[in-house]
Structures are given as C-alpha cells and as structure tokens.
Enzyme design. Structure first.
Site, PDB file in Angstrom:
ATOM      1  N   SER A 195       0.816  -1.214   0.000  1.00 23.14           N
ATOM      2  CA  SER A 195       0.000   0.000   0.000  1.00 23.14           C
ATOM      3  C   SER A 195       0.856   1.275   0.000  1.00 23.14           C
ATOM      4  O   SER A 195       1.675   1.437  -0.890  1.00 23.14           O
ATOM      5  CB  SER A 195      -0.964  -0.050   1.183  1.00 23.14           C
ATOM      6  OG  SER A 195      -2.067   0.744   0.884  1.00 23.14           O
ATOM      7  N   LYS A 199       4.121   1.948  -2.500  1.00 27.30           N
ATOM      8  CA  LYS A 199       4.573   3.137  -3.236  1.00 27.30           C
ATOM      9  C   LYS A 199       6.041   3.386  -2.870  1.00 27.30           C
ATOM     10  O   LYS A 199       6.891   3.671  -3.713  1.00 27.30           O
ATOM     11  CB  LYS A 199       3.737   4.374  -2.856  1.00 27.30           C
ATOM     12  CG  LYS A 199       2.207   4.194  -2.894  1.00 27.30           C
ATOM     13  CD  LYS A 199       1.490   5.498  -2.517  1.00 27.30           C
ATOM     14  CE  LYS A 199       0.124   5.350  -1.862  1.00 27.30           C
ATOM     15  NZ  LYS A 199      -0.936   4.713  -2.567  1.00 27.30           N
ATOM     16  N   TRP A 286     -10.161   0.816  -4.575  1.00 26.73           N
ATOM     17  CA  TRP A 286      -9.535   2.096  -4.223  1.00 26.73           C
ATOM     18  C   TRP A 286      -8.160   2.206  -4.898  1.00 26.73           C
ATOM     19  O   TRP A 286      -7.788   3.235  -5.430  1.00 26.73           O
ATOM     20  CB  TRP A 286      -9.415   2.181  -2.699  1.00 26.73           C
ATOM     21  CG  TRP A 286      -8.949   3.474  -2.116  1.00 26.73           C
ATOM     22  CD1 TRP A 286      -7.822   3.667  -1.359  1.00 26.73           C
ATOM     23  CD2 TRP A 286      -9.600   4.752  -2.189  1.00 26.73           C
ATOM     24  NE1 TRP A 286      -7.733   4.973  -0.967  1.00 26.73           N
ATOM     25  CE2 TRP A 286      -8.805   5.667  -1.465  1.00 26.73           C
ATOM     26  CE3 TRP A 286     -10.773   5.217  -2.805  1.00 26.73           C
ATOM     27  CZ2 TRP A 286      -9.135   7.021  -1.338  1.00 26.73           C
ATOM     28  CZ3 TRP A 286     -11.092   6.561  -2.674  1.00 26.73           C
ATOM     29  CH2 TRP A 286     -10.279   7.448  -1.949  1.00 26.73           C
ATOM     30  N   HIS A 337      -7.623  -5.611   0.243  1.00 31.22           N
ATOM     31  CA  HIS A 337      -6.371  -4.880   0.387  1.00 31.22           C
ATOM     32  C   HIS A 337      -5.573  -5.453   1.565  1.00 31.22           C
ATOM     33  O   HIS A 337      -5.940  -5.243   2.726  1.00 31.22           O
ATOM     34  CB  HIS A 337      -6.780  -3.426   0.664  1.00 31.22           C
ATOM     35  CG  HIS A 337      -5.670  -2.445   0.684  1.00 31.22           C
ATOM     36  ND1 HIS A 337      -4.994  -2.088  -0.451  1.00 31.22           N
ATOM     37  CD2 HIS A 337      -5.139  -1.718   1.704  1.00 31.22           C
ATOM     38  CE1 HIS A 337      -4.093  -1.169  -0.129  1.00 31.22           C
ATOM     39  NE2 HIS A 337      -4.154  -0.928   1.172  1.00 31.22           N
TER      40      HIS A 337
HETATM   41  C1  GCU Z   1      -5.176   4.923   2.054  1.00 35.27           C
HETATM   42  C2  GCU Z   1      -4.610   5.702   0.907  1.00 35.27           C
HETATM   43  C3  GCU Z   1      -3.866   4.802  -0.088  1.00 35.27           C
HETATM   44  C4  GCU Z   1      -2.872   3.951   0.654  1.00 35.27           C
HETATM   45  C5  GCU Z   1      -3.563   3.216   1.769  1.00 35.27           C
HETATM   46  C6  GCU Z   1      -2.634   2.394   2.669  1.00 35.27           C
HETATM   47  O1  GCU Z   1      -6.236   4.106   1.603  1.00 35.27           O
HETATM   48  O2  GCU Z   1      -5.679   6.400   0.299  1.00 35.27           O
HETATM   49  O3  GCU Z   1      -3.212   5.577  -1.052  1.00 35.27           O
HETATM   50  O4  GCU Z   1      -2.231   3.083  -0.231  1.00 35.27           O
HETATM   51  O5  GCU Z   1      -4.189   4.143   2.633  1.00 35.27           O
HETATM   52  O6  GCU Z   1      -1.464   2.703   2.806  1.00 35.27           O
HETATM   53  O7  GCU Z   1      -3.170   1.462   3.305  1.00 35.27           O
END
Ligand code: GCU
Length: 357
Positions: A195, A199, A286, A337
């Site tokens: 997540s 990134k 998402w 997720h």
């Molecule tokens: C939020 C955010 C995402 C990210 C996520 C996470 O949902 O909007 O961009 O990847 O958190 O880190 O769990």
C-alpha cells in the site's frame, strides 16, 4: 487492446526504442519523478553508524533457535544534525548466502500480520524489517526524526521530499548495511512494501539499483497504478488526505492528470532491467487493479528493450491470474487490500525460480 486503452487514457510512453536510448534519458526521468512527485532525494549522509543492539532475550526466543535475530540501530549524521532508528533482521542459518528482503513495514516487530516471518525464514530468505513510523511519523510534521534531519527546521519548498521519499532513502541505508553481511546474497535482495509502503518500495527500487527485485503490493495511486483514467483514489483524493507523502509540486496535478508529462509507468520503468513485481487484490477498487495492471504493462515496454518485458496477456486481469517469469510480472489475489501469506509465497517462488533454485 491495452495499448489502445493506454492511448485512450492519454498515458505518455517514454520515447525510447533501444536500451541505449532509454539509458540516455533515464537520468532526466529520475529528476522528473523527484521534482514533480516525490521530492528531491536527500544527499548521502556525512556519517552512518550501525550498532547491533540485540538483547540476549530477543535472540534466545527467536524462531525456535533455528534462525538468528538482530536489532540494528542506525545513527545518521547530516549537516551537523542527527537521527536514528532501529531495524529488525532475521537471518536463516543456511550454508550458502541467502536472498533477502528489505521490508518496509507498518509494525515494529518482525513477525506481524503482513509479514509471516517464520515462513519467510524457513524458505531460506533473510528479512530486514523497517518500521516506517520510527523513521519519521506518517503525518505532516517535518520536524520529526529523519524529516528533521533533512529539513533542519526550514519550510518545505516545492521540490523538497515528502515522507515517501524519506522512508525510501532510509531503506537504502539498510541496503548499505546488508552489503556488509556475508550471510546475505548481495545480488538477490528485494525491496517489498504494501500500500503506501508499496509506493515507497517502488521509489526505493527506482532510485537504488542494488535492489534486484522491487515488489509493490496493492500500491495504487502514486504507486503502480497509472493516474490517467484511474478509478478509486485519484491525485485529488490522495492530496486531500496525505499531502505530506509527496512534494508540494505534485499538487499542481490535482484534477490535471492530463498535464503531467509522465505517468506512473515512468517510475516503474526506472526499475528495468531489474525485476518488477506488481500485485493487486481483486476487491481493492480504491487502488484500482486495472490501472495497476496498465502501469505494469506499460513499464514492460521499457523492460522489453532489455529482455522479456511484461509476461501477462493483453487484457485486463482477473482474480487468480498469475503471470510469472517476465521481467515485469503481475498477480491478482482474490480478496481485499492486504499483504497476505499467499502474496509472500508467490514472491518467494518467483525469486527462487529466478535464482535457478
Ligand atoms: C489509504 C490511501 C492509499 C494507501 C492506503 C494504505 O487508503 O488512500 O493511497 O495506499 O491508505 O497505505 O493502506
């Protein structure tokens, strides 16, 4: 079909027809991604010291005594300021140097819901686990630990690093340390994150060519997903909640994705000719699996200049799709997720096969 989809969305492709052409433009792409998205990567520190601070208790109870556990304190000096964090490391007792993960983690402990450490070690991998919040907190405070080290109290300028770049930079400090450990196979080190830390794994691997494998699990917006035409989270939505992850310059693209002279496939392309593994979860709308797949597919065009490129088919993915053994690979796990045991096992399968084991 996906080439048409990329064209329909207006996703720009780096104009390189040979590996030499790509290498000639690679430096500019690194600069672009820093100045426009993540901020300028901090310079090499003036001094870094690594101290083994493992306690006897930590060692004694670790994984039935068949693997070794370490806690390493990293102290960094830059322009007269200091910051430090500790990372946890497990190393299997194997005869040969072992492949390893630098894992960007939400948790301080090496064993956690996203990290089945015992199984990872049992399969012969070392894991060095960085708790990202120890480096600098996941908020807009740039006076905290490593953010303070880098900013030294000054205001954020448009190209100054966001938190993702700061976390990524410290992952490279852990890589420096792994390079000194002879139990580790230095040619087979992966960076992995889930997540927001997916990134971060991509940024780490894009800027640090010592990572042979870069694994982005459900990284979505600002990660593996192309921003143009993306469903779920958009640049506008991510900036509304997490402006501190990116440089301030990135905010000019809110609602203006079409004006970006790049897209996230440019970040992914920086990983070539090393191996890129992108994964989605089918219910993670998402993050948007289709846009993550498109990012990987597009990055495959650069990767192909060196070797096999992207291995998946020319259509949108479905749950259970496993496209192994390209230089860019993708899998979509059914469900939510999460960074699951199943995901880890697929990554380890890939690396072991790539190593010829
Ligand atoms: C939020 C955010 C995402 C990210 C996520 C996470 O949902 O909007 O961009 O990847 O958190 O880190 O769990």
């Amino acid at each position: 079909m996906l080439r048409e989809e990329l064209a329909r969305r207006g996703v720009p492709m780096p104009q390189a027809k040979t590996a030499a052409e790509w290498e000639a433009m690679r430096g500019d792409v690194l600069t672009l991604m820093q100045k426009e998205v993540y901020g300028i990567r901090p310079p090499k520190p003036d001094r870094v010291t690594y101290t083994d601070v493992t306690t006897w208790e930590e060692e004694e109870v670790f994984m039935s005594g068949i693997h070794d556990k370490y806690r390493i304190q990293v102290e960094v000096e830059l322009s007269g300021r200091k910051a430090s964090f500790a990372f946890h490391m497990g190393i299997p007792r194997t005869m040969e140097p072992c492949p390893a993960f630098v894992s960007l983690s939400f948790y301080p402990d090496i064993v956690n819901p996203y990290q089945p450490a015992e199984e990872i070690l049992d399969r012969g991998f070392a894991v060095a686990s960085i708790c990202y919040g120890e480096v600098t907190k996941d908020d807009g405070n740039f006076a905290d630990n490593f953010a303070d080290l880098i900013y030294g109290g000054r205001e954020r300028g448009p190209e100054d690093p966001g938190k993702i770049m700061i976390w990524a930079w410290t992952a490279s400090l852990v890589m420096d340390y792994l390079m000194t450990r002879e139990e580790i196979d230095h040619d087979h080190i992966a960076v992995i994150g889930h997540s927001r830390l997916g990134k971060t794994a991509l940024v780490t691997g894009a800027f640090d060519e010592r990572f042979a494998y870069v694994i982005s699990n459900d990284s979505g917006c600002g990660g593996a997903a192309v921003s143009r035409g993306k469903g779920g989270e958009t640049i506008e939505k991510i900036i509304a909640r997490f402006p501190f992850w990116f440089c301030l310059n990135y905010q000019k693209y809110v609602g203006r994705e079409d004006e970006m002279p790049f897209d996230q496939n440019w970040l992914l392309s920086l990983i070539a000719p090393r191996k890129l593994l992108v994964a989605s979860a089918s219910e993670d709308l998402w993050a948007d699996p289709n846009s993550e797949y498109l990012g990987a597919f597009a990055a495959g065009e650069i990767s192909k200049l060196y070797g096999r490129g992207f291995a998946g088919p020319d259509r949108f993915p479905e749950p259970g799709d496993r496209f192994y053994y390209g230089d860019v690979t993708y899998h979509q796990r059914a469900g939510k997720h999460y960074l699951s045991r199943n995901d880890w096992n697929l990554y380890m399968d890939y690396i072991l096969r790539d190593m010829g084991r």
